[in-house]
Design a protein around this motif. Structure first.
Motif, PDB file in Angstrom:
ATOM      1  N   ALA A 134      -7.663  -0.342 -22.002  1.00 33.31           N
ATOM      2  CA  ALA A 134      -8.161  -1.591 -21.430  1.00 33.31           C
ATOM      3  C   ALA A 134      -6.962  -2.421 -20.991  1.00 33.31           C
ATOM      4  O   ALA A 134      -5.977  -2.515 -21.716  1.00 33.31           O
ATOM      5  N   VAL A 135      -7.065  -3.002 -19.796  1.00 33.62           N
ATOM      6  CA  VAL A 135      -5.970  -3.794 -19.238  1.00 33.62           C
ATOM      7  C   VAL A 135      -6.509  -5.155 -18.812  1.00 33.62           C
ATOM      8  O   VAL A 135      -7.491  -5.222 -18.072  1.00 33.62           O
ATOM      9  N   ASP A 136      -5.858  -6.219 -19.258  1.00 32.19           N
ATOM     10  CA  ASP A 136      -6.227  -7.574 -18.850  1.00 32.19           C
ATOM     11  C   ASP A 136      -5.595  -7.849 -17.497  1.00 32.19           C
ATOM     12  O   ASP A 136      -4.372  -7.848 -17.359  1.00 32.19           O
ATOM     13  N   THR A 137      -6.427  -8.106 -16.483  1.00 28.39           N
ATOM     14  CA  THR A 137      -5.924  -8.330 -15.127  1.00 28.39           C
ATOM     15  C   THR A 137      -5.665  -9.812 -14.845  1.00 28.39           C
ATOM     16  O   THR A 137      -5.140 -10.151 -13.793  1.00 28.39           O
ATOM     17  N   LEU A 146      -4.944   3.490  -8.807  1.00 25.65           N
ATOM     18  CA  LEU A 146      -6.213   2.769  -8.782  1.00 25.65           C
ATOM     19  C   LEU A 146      -5.975   1.436  -8.082  1.00 25.65           C
ATOM     20  O   LEU A 146      -4.960   0.775  -8.330  1.00 25.65           O
ATOM     21  N   VAL A 147      -6.906   1.049  -7.224  1.00 21.06           N
ATOM     22  CA  VAL A 147      -6.842  -0.257  -6.573  1.00 21.06           C
ATOM     23  C   VAL A 147      -7.944  -1.117  -7.169  1.00 21.06           C
ATOM     24  O   VAL A 147      -9.088  -0.670  -7.289  1.00 21.06           O
ATOM     25  N   SER A 148      -7.588  -2.337  -7.546  1.00 16.83           N
ATOM     26  CA  SER A 148      -8.587  -3.293  -8.036  1.00 16.83           C
ATOM     27  C   SER A 148      -8.599  -4.497  -7.107  1.00 16.83           C
ATOM     28  O   SER A 148      -7.562  -4.908  -6.594  1.00 16.83           O
ATOM     29  N   SER A 149      -9.802  -5.035  -6.882  1.00 19.30           N
ATOM     30  CA  SER A 149      -9.896  -6.272  -6.103  1.00 19.30           C
ATOM     31  C   SER A 149     -10.394  -7.360  -7.036  1.00 19.30           C
ATOM     32  O   SER A 149     -11.124  -7.100  -7.994  1.00 19.30           O
ATOM     33  N   LEU A 197      -5.629  -8.053  -4.243  1.00 18.98           N
ATOM     34  CA  LEU A 197      -5.724  -6.635  -4.582  1.00 18.98           C
ATOM     35  C   LEU A 197      -4.526  -6.297  -5.449  1.00 18.98           C
ATOM     36  O   LEU A 197      -3.437  -6.833  -5.249  1.00 18.98           O
ATOM     37  N   ILE A 198      -4.739  -5.366  -6.364  1.00 14.63           N
ATOM     38  CA  ILE A 198      -3.619  -4.839  -7.151  1.00 14.63           C
ATOM     39  C   ILE A 198      -3.683  -3.319  -7.082  1.00 14.63           C
ATOM     40  O   ILE A 198      -4.741  -2.720  -7.284  1.00 14.63           O
ATOM     41  N   LEU A 199      -2.547  -2.712  -6.757  1.00 13.71           N
ATOM     42  CA  LEU A 199      -2.402  -1.260  -6.788  1.00 13.71           C
ATOM     43  C   LEU A 199      -1.720  -0.913  -8.108  1.00 13.71           C
ATOM     44  O   LEU A 199      -0.636  -1.430  -8.405  1.00 13.71           O
ATOM     45  N   THR A 240      -1.983 -10.183  -1.284  1.00 12.51           N
ATOM     46  CA  THR A 240      -2.760 -11.399  -1.072  1.00 12.51           C
ATOM     47  C   THR A 240      -3.059 -11.559   0.415  1.00 12.51           C
ATOM     48  O   THR A 240      -2.443 -10.921   1.252  1.00 12.51           O
ATOM     49  N   GLY A 241      -4.004 -12.403   0.712  1.00 13.95           N
ATOM     50  CA  GLY A 241      -4.393 -12.635   2.098  1.00 13.95           C
ATOM     51  C   GLY A 241      -5.784 -13.224   2.177  1.00 13.95           C
ATOM     52  O   GLY A 241      -6.043 -14.109   2.975  1.00 13.95           O
ATOM     53  N   HIS A 242      -6.681 -12.717   1.343  1.00 18.14           N
ATOM     54  CA  HIS A 242      -8.031 -13.286   1.303  1.00 18.14           C
ATOM     55  C   HIS A 242      -7.983 -14.660   0.646  1.00 18.14           C
ATOM     56  O   HIS A 242      -7.166 -14.905  -0.249  1.00 18.14           O
ATOM     57  N   THR A 243      -8.866 -15.540   1.065  1.00 20.27           N
ATOM     58  CA  THR A 243      -8.908 -16.899   0.503  1.00 20.27           C
ATOM     59  C   THR A 243     -10.086 -17.098  -0.443  1.00 20.27           C
ATOM     60  O   THR A 243     -10.233 -18.170  -1.009  1.00 20.27           O
TER      61      THR A 243
END
Length: 166
Positions: free
Chosen positions: A64-67, A83-86, A94-96, A109-112
């Motif tokens: 388990a990873v706390d994002t 793995l990509v997480s949004s 997004l995190i790769l 980053t880019g989305h608001t």
């Protein structure tokens, strides 16, 4: 398929095989690993913020990873152990991740607003994201594997890509 969980009356599974309840908020994301049997990733909402990895055969939580942010979607790389997480509140990014170490390879980053959905291109190199900010964004963040590398190398050598044909 397991006949122990099938109702003989109608041939339909009427009991869950497993119940996993370690998330502490709504489960917002699910993704089966394409290259490791029985590996499922799940992501929790704002009060949870965790990516959890499950053995779907036994129900064991493997990691388990706390994002530090709401997990909205998960996408396994087709060709690499990544793995990509949004995410939504509070980072909208997004995190790769490298798997299984879960070391961050990149934060994008880019989305608001919340990044709600993701899909991977057929060649495995690009992830498209859809967000609450009413945009689609394309991210060329994955390698695409050996076949993609060979295609890129062949394209570089092609006469059509040269500066001059004479």
């Amino acid at each position: 398929w397991d006949d122990r969980y099938t109702s003989s009356a109608n041939g339909v599974c009427d009991q869950p095989l497993l119940r996993l309840d370690q998330h502490r908020a709504a489960v917002k994301a699910l993704a089966w690993c394409p290259w490791q049997r029985h590996l499922l990733a799940s992501g929790g909402g704002t009060a949870d913020r965790m990516i959890r990895f499950w053995n779907s055969s036994t129900g064991a939580c493997l990691n388990a990873v706390d994002t530090h942010s709401q997990v909205c979607a998960l996408q396994w790389a087709k060709h690499d152990r990544e793995l990509v997480s949004s995410h939504g509140y509070s980072h909208n990014q997004l995190i790769l991740w490298k798997y299984p170490s879960m070391v961050k390879v990149a934060e994008l980053t880019g989305h608001t607003s919340r990044v709600l959905h993701m899909a991977q291109s057929p060649d495995g190199t690009t992830v498209v994201t859809a967000a609450a900010d009413e945009t689609l964004r394309f991210w060329k963040i994955l390698s695409g594997g050996e076949a993609s590398k060979k295609e890129r190398a062949a394209a570089k050598e092609s006469i059509l890509n040269s500066m001059s044909i004479r």
